[in-house]
Design a protein around this motif. Structure first.
Motif, PDB file in Angstrom:
ATOM      1  N   GLY A  80      45.338   2.792 -23.612  1.00  0.00           N
ATOM      2  CA  GLY A  80      46.055   2.467 -25.040  1.00  0.00           C
ATOM      3  C   GLY A  80      46.156   0.799 -24.836  1.00  0.00           C
ATOM      4  N   LYS A  81      45.980   0.273 -23.695  1.00  0.00           N
ATOM      5  CA  LYS A  81      46.077  -1.156 -23.457  1.00  0.00           C
ATOM      6  C   LYS A  81      44.836  -1.515 -22.502  1.00  0.00           C
ATOM      7  CE  LYS A  81      49.336  -1.407 -19.880  1.00  0.00           C
ATOM      8  NZ  LYS A  81      50.773  -2.317 -19.396  1.00  0.00           N
ATOM      9  N   ALA A  82      44.496  -2.487 -22.721  1.00  0.00           N
ATOM     10  CA  ALA A  82      43.323  -2.812 -21.686  1.00  0.00           C
ATOM     11  C   ALA A  82      43.874  -2.960 -20.030  1.00  0.00           C
ATOM     12  CB  ALA A  82      42.784  -4.230 -22.188  1.00  0.00           C
ATOM     13  N   LEU A  83      42.907  -2.325 -19.441  1.00  0.00           N
ATOM     14  CA  LEU A  83      43.233  -2.671 -17.802  1.00  0.00           C
ATOM     15  C   LEU A  83      42.303  -3.884 -17.546  1.00  0.00           C
ATOM     16  CD1 LEU A  83      42.729   1.037 -16.515  1.00  0.00           C
ATOM     17  CD2 LEU A  83      44.857  -0.259 -16.859  1.00  0.00           C
ATOM     18  N   ALA A  84      43.139  -4.912 -17.457  1.00  0.00           N
ATOM     19  CA  ALA A  84      42.612  -6.478 -17.454  1.00  0.00           C
ATOM     20  C   ALA A  84      42.502  -6.689 -15.837  1.00  0.00           C
ATOM     21  CB  ALA A  84      43.297  -7.274 -18.197  1.00  0.00           C
ATOM     22  N   VAL A 139      20.429  -0.410 -11.604  1.00  0.00           N
ATOM     23  CA  VAL A 139      20.992   0.316 -12.689  1.00  0.00           C
ATOM     24  C   VAL A 139      22.175  -0.764 -13.236  1.00  0.00           C
ATOM     25  CG1 VAL A 139      22.456   2.223 -13.263  1.00  0.00           C
ATOM     26  CG2 VAL A 139      20.768   2.428 -11.294  1.00  0.00           C
ATOM     27  N   ALA A 140      22.019  -0.921 -14.688  1.00  0.00           N
ATOM     28  CA  ALA A 140      23.202  -1.856 -15.384  1.00  0.00           C
ATOM     29  C   ALA A 140      23.859  -0.920 -16.118  1.00  0.00           C
ATOM     30  CB  ALA A 140      22.218  -2.645 -16.352  1.00  0.00           C
ATOM     31  N   VAL A 141      25.462  -0.979 -15.672  1.00  0.00           N
ATOM     32  CA  VAL A 141      26.631  -0.029 -16.303  1.00  0.00           C
ATOM     33  C   VAL A 141      27.415  -1.004 -16.688  1.00  0.00           C
ATOM     34  CG1 VAL A 141      28.096   1.540 -15.692  1.00  0.00           C
ATOM     35  CG2 VAL A 141      26.115   1.813 -14.573  1.00  0.00           C
ATOM     36  N   SER A 142      28.118  -0.588 -17.841  1.00  0.00           N
ATOM     37  CA  SER A 142      29.035  -1.513 -18.616  1.00  0.00           C
ATOM     38  C   SER A 142      30.080  -0.451 -19.264  1.00  0.00           C
ATOM     39  CB  SER A 142      28.609  -2.560 -19.478  1.00  0.00           C
ATOM     40  OG  SER A 142      28.001  -1.813 -20.617  1.00  0.00           O
ATOM     41  N   GLY A 143      31.022  -1.084 -19.516  1.00  0.00           N
ATOM     42  CA  GLY A 143      32.020  -0.171 -20.416  1.00  0.00           C
ATOM     43  C   GLY A 143      33.422  -0.781 -20.400  1.00  0.00           C
ATOM     44  N   THR A 144      34.554  -0.052 -21.106  1.00  0.00           N
ATOM     45  CA  THR A 144      35.750  -0.827 -20.948  1.00  0.00           C
ATOM     46  C   THR A 144      36.854   0.222 -20.503  1.00  0.00           C
ATOM     47  OG1 THR A 144      35.204  -1.551 -23.186  1.00  0.00           O
ATOM     48  CG2 THR A 144      37.485  -1.357 -22.921  1.00  0.00           C
ATOM     49  N   ALA A 145      37.836  -0.400 -19.844  1.00  0.00           N
ATOM     50  CA  ALA A 145      38.793   0.417 -18.895  1.00  0.00           C
ATOM     51  C   ALA A 145      40.069   0.240 -20.003  1.00  0.00           C
ATOM     52  CB  ALA A 145      38.859  -0.136 -17.384  1.00  0.00           C
ATOM     53  N   THR A 165      35.573   4.093 -10.375  1.00  0.00           N
ATOM     54  CA  THR A 165      36.815   4.143  -9.904  1.00  0.00           C
ATOM     55  C   THR A 165      37.500   2.832 -10.532  1.00  0.00           C
ATOM     56  OG1 THR A 165      36.519   5.824  -8.162  1.00  0.00           O
ATOM     57  CG2 THR A 165      38.591   4.359  -8.276  1.00  0.00           C
ATOM     58  N   VAL A 166      38.343   3.010 -11.475  1.00  0.00           N
ATOM     59  CA  VAL A 166      39.046   1.491 -11.931  1.00  0.00           C
ATOM     60  C   VAL A 166      40.520   1.626 -11.507  1.00  0.00           C
ATOM     61  CG1 VAL A 166      39.759   0.222 -13.973  1.00  0.00           C
ATOM     62  CG2 VAL A 166      37.582   1.353 -13.880  1.00  0.00           C
ATOM     63  N   THR A 167      40.940   0.518 -10.819  1.00  0.00           N
ATOM     64  CA  THR A 167      42.349   0.427 -10.240  1.00  0.00           C
ATOM     65  C   THR A 167      42.903  -0.810 -10.748  1.00  0.00           C
ATOM     66  OG1 THR A 167      41.629   1.460  -8.292  1.00  0.00           O
ATOM     67  CG2 THR A 167      43.797   0.464  -8.261  1.00  0.00           C
ATOM     68  N   ALA A 168      44.022  -0.555 -11.331  1.00  0.00           N
ATOM     69  CA  ALA A 168      44.805  -1.854 -11.853  1.00  0.00           C
ATOM     70  C   ALA A 168      46.425  -1.426 -11.509  1.00  0.00           C
ATOM     71  CB  ALA A 168      44.689  -2.080 -13.241  1.00  0.00           C
ATOM     72  N   GLY A 169      46.984  -2.494 -10.660  1.00  0.00           N
ATOM     73  CA  GLY A 169      48.284  -2.029 -10.603  1.00  0.00           C
ATOM     74  C   GLY A 169      48.504  -0.647  -9.864  1.00  0.00           C
ATOM     75  N   GLY A 170      49.145   0.259 -10.252  1.00  0.00           N
ATOM     76  CA  GLY A 170      49.406   1.539 -10.009  1.00  0.00           C
ATOM     77  C   GLY A 170      48.660   2.651 -10.607  1.00  0.00           C
ATOM     78  N   THR A 171      47.718   1.944 -11.406  1.00  0.00           N
ATOM     79  CA  THR A 171      46.915   2.809 -12.475  1.00  0.00           C
ATOM     80  C   THR A 171      45.521   3.066 -11.777  1.00  0.00           C
ATOM     81  OG1 THR A 171      48.179   2.530 -14.216  1.00  0.00           O
ATOM     82  CG2 THR A 171      46.109   3.498 -14.511  1.00  0.00           C
ATOM     83  N   THR A 172      45.120   4.349 -11.498  1.00  0.00           N
ATOM     84  CA  THR A 172      43.714   4.399 -11.091  1.00  0.00           C
ATOM     85  C   THR A 172      43.003   5.582 -11.717  1.00  0.00           C
ATOM     86  OG1 THR A 172      44.278   3.831  -8.673  1.00  0.00           O
ATOM     87  CG2 THR A 172      42.212   5.141  -8.982  1.00  0.00           C
ATOM     88  N   LEU A 215      34.855  -6.851 -11.531  1.00  0.00           N
ATOM     89  CA  LEU A 215      36.305  -6.931 -11.974  1.00  0.00           C
ATOM     90  C   LEU A 215      36.050  -6.972 -13.300  1.00  0.00           C
ATOM     91  CD1 LEU A 215      37.897  -9.765 -10.192  1.00  0.00           C
ATOM     92  CD2 LEU A 215      38.378  -7.266  -9.925  1.00  0.00           C
ATOM     93  N   SER A 216      37.152  -6.413 -14.151  1.00  0.00           N
ATOM     94  CA  SER A 216      37.010  -6.128 -15.734  1.00  0.00           C
ATOM     95  C   SER A 216      37.833  -7.673 -16.186  1.00  0.00           C
ATOM     96  CB  SER A 216      37.920  -4.938 -16.234  1.00  0.00           C
ATOM     97  OG  SER A 216      39.236  -5.162 -15.920  1.00  0.00           O
ATOM     98  N   ASP A 217      37.428  -7.739 -17.351  1.00  0.00           N
ATOM     99  CA  ASP A 217      37.925  -9.094 -18.251  1.00  0.00           C
ATOM    100  C   ASP A 217      39.257  -8.773 -18.692  1.00  0.00           C
ATOM    101  OD1 ASP A 217      37.312  -7.869 -20.480  1.00  0.00           O
ATOM    102  OD2 ASP A 217      35.503  -9.111 -20.863  1.00  0.00           O
ATOM    103  N   GLY A 218      39.602  -9.894 -19.601  1.00  0.00           N
ATOM    104  CA  GLY A 218      40.951  -9.619 -20.216  1.00  0.00           C
ATOM    105  C   GLY A 218      41.035  -8.655 -21.061  1.00  0.00           C
ATOM    106  N   GLY A 219      39.777  -8.150 -21.929  1.00  0.00           N
ATOM    107  CA  GLY A 219      39.978  -6.876 -22.701  1.00  0.00           C
ATOM    108  C   GLY A 219      39.472  -5.733 -21.831  1.00  0.00           C
ATOM    109  N   GLY A 220      39.588  -5.839 -20.874  1.00  0.00           N
ATOM    110  CA  GLY A 220      39.541  -4.266 -19.926  1.00  0.00           C
ATOM    111  C   GLY A 220      37.656  -3.958 -19.817  1.00  0.00           C
ATOM    112  N   HIS A 221      36.843  -5.061 -20.492  1.00  0.00           N
ATOM    113  CA  HIS A 221      35.574  -4.882 -20.202  1.00  0.00           C
ATOM    114  C   HIS A 221      34.941  -5.172 -19.058  1.00  0.00           C
ATOM    115  CE1 HIS A 221      31.216  -4.554 -21.879  1.00  0.00           C
ATOM    116  NE2 HIS A 221      31.227  -5.486 -21.141  1.00  0.00           N
ATOM    117  N   TYR A 222      34.134  -4.507 -18.390  1.00  0.00           N
ATOM    118  CA  TYR A 222      33.356  -4.543 -17.138  1.00  0.00           C
ATOM    119  C   TYR A 222      31.813  -4.403 -17.251  1.00  0.00           C
ATOM    120  CZ  TYR A 222      33.905   0.551 -17.322  1.00  0.00           C
ATOM    121  OH  TYR A 222      33.892   1.794 -17.498  1.00  0.00           O
TER     122      TYR A 222
END
Length: 251
Positions: free
Chosen positions: A56-60, A47-53, A96-103, A76-83
């Motif tokens: 209001g700013k990217a979850l890089a 299964v191929a899944v992609s998207g952006t996290a 589930t996308v986790t970046a710092g204190g944001t999930t 892992l997402s890239d600098g623009g939040g794309h995975y």
């Protein structure tokens, strides 16, 4: 075989062997037969899944984990939040996308684009409430609960929940969203569409300073889902979704 045909047959056999090896390599070492694409060694599809996290700013450089009805994966997402990832799994999947204190959470009922934003978080809140539970319980028990799996794989139920999120947010926060199909619409952070909608929702107070849905927005969608319970759901086929028992809507 007629010995006179040998010079012609050998090149054909060599070409077939080369094609078979190329196909095997394309499937990651798993043989492909028929016309349904590659399958993993255990018989489940890739299964191929992609998207952006984004919030209001990217979850890089965020960790993106996928927990599916069968199988799991992470990237892992890239600098623009794309995975983007391909995993050996059976749909549906919870992201589930986790970046710092944001999930933040989202879901995928098919292969393709499935974003993760505060809007998708609220969509899962709504779906959980429709199922008579909360989001944490939905996520924790998803892999062992066939009803949860049927609903999250049901495109009709999921898109009705998406519509309910848009309608309730617009009504409560007086924001006109320009990208109501926020779950599956590809977008780039900093451009109009899904990302500008997230900025408008943050300005209106529906998203807090940490990029999470405001507790008032969570309560709003939880109450809305409770008012539109899903009592029965038909089993979808091929990721196209079935027909739910009740549509989403405003309180």
């Amino acid at each position: 075989m007629n010995t006179h045909d040998a010079p012609f047959v050998r090149p054909v056999l060599a070409a077939l062997c080369a094609a078979s090896l190329a196909t095997l390599a394309a499937c990651g070492g798993s043989a492909c037969f028929g016309f349904d694409g590659c399958s993993g060694g255990n018989g489940t599809p890739n299964v191929a899944v992609s998207g952006t996290a984004a919030i209001g700013k990217a979850l890089a450089s965020a960790t993106v984990s996928l927990s599916c009805a069968s199988g799991s994966g992470a990237t892992l997402s890239d600098g623009g939040g794309h995975y983007s990832t391909t995993l050996n799994a059976t749909l549906p999947c919870i992201l589930t996308v986790t970046a710092g204190g944001t999930t933040l959470h989202s879901l995928a009922f098919a292969g393709g684009t499935f974003n993760t934003t505060p809007e998708t978080e609220l969509m899962l809140v709504y779906l959980a409430s429709q199922l008579g539970t909360n989001e944490a319980s939905l996520i924790a028990n998803f892999q062992n609960n066939s009803q949860f799996q049927r609903v999250l794989e049901n495109q009709t139920d999921v898109l009705a929940a998406q519509t309910a999120v848009v309608a309730n947010l617009q009504q409560r926060y007086a924001v006109t969203l320009t990208a109501p199909a926020f779950l599956t619409t590809p977008f780039v952070v900093g451009q109009a569409g899904v990302d500008s909608d997230l900025g408008a929702l943050a300005t209106a107070g529906a998203i807090d300073v940490n990029g999470m849905p405001d507790p008032a927005a969570v309560s709003l969608l939880s109450a809305a889902g409770l008012a539109h319970p899903l009592t029965t759901t038909s089993t979808p086929s091929s990721g196209t979704g079935g027909t739910g028992s009740a549509p989403g809507g405003m309180m």
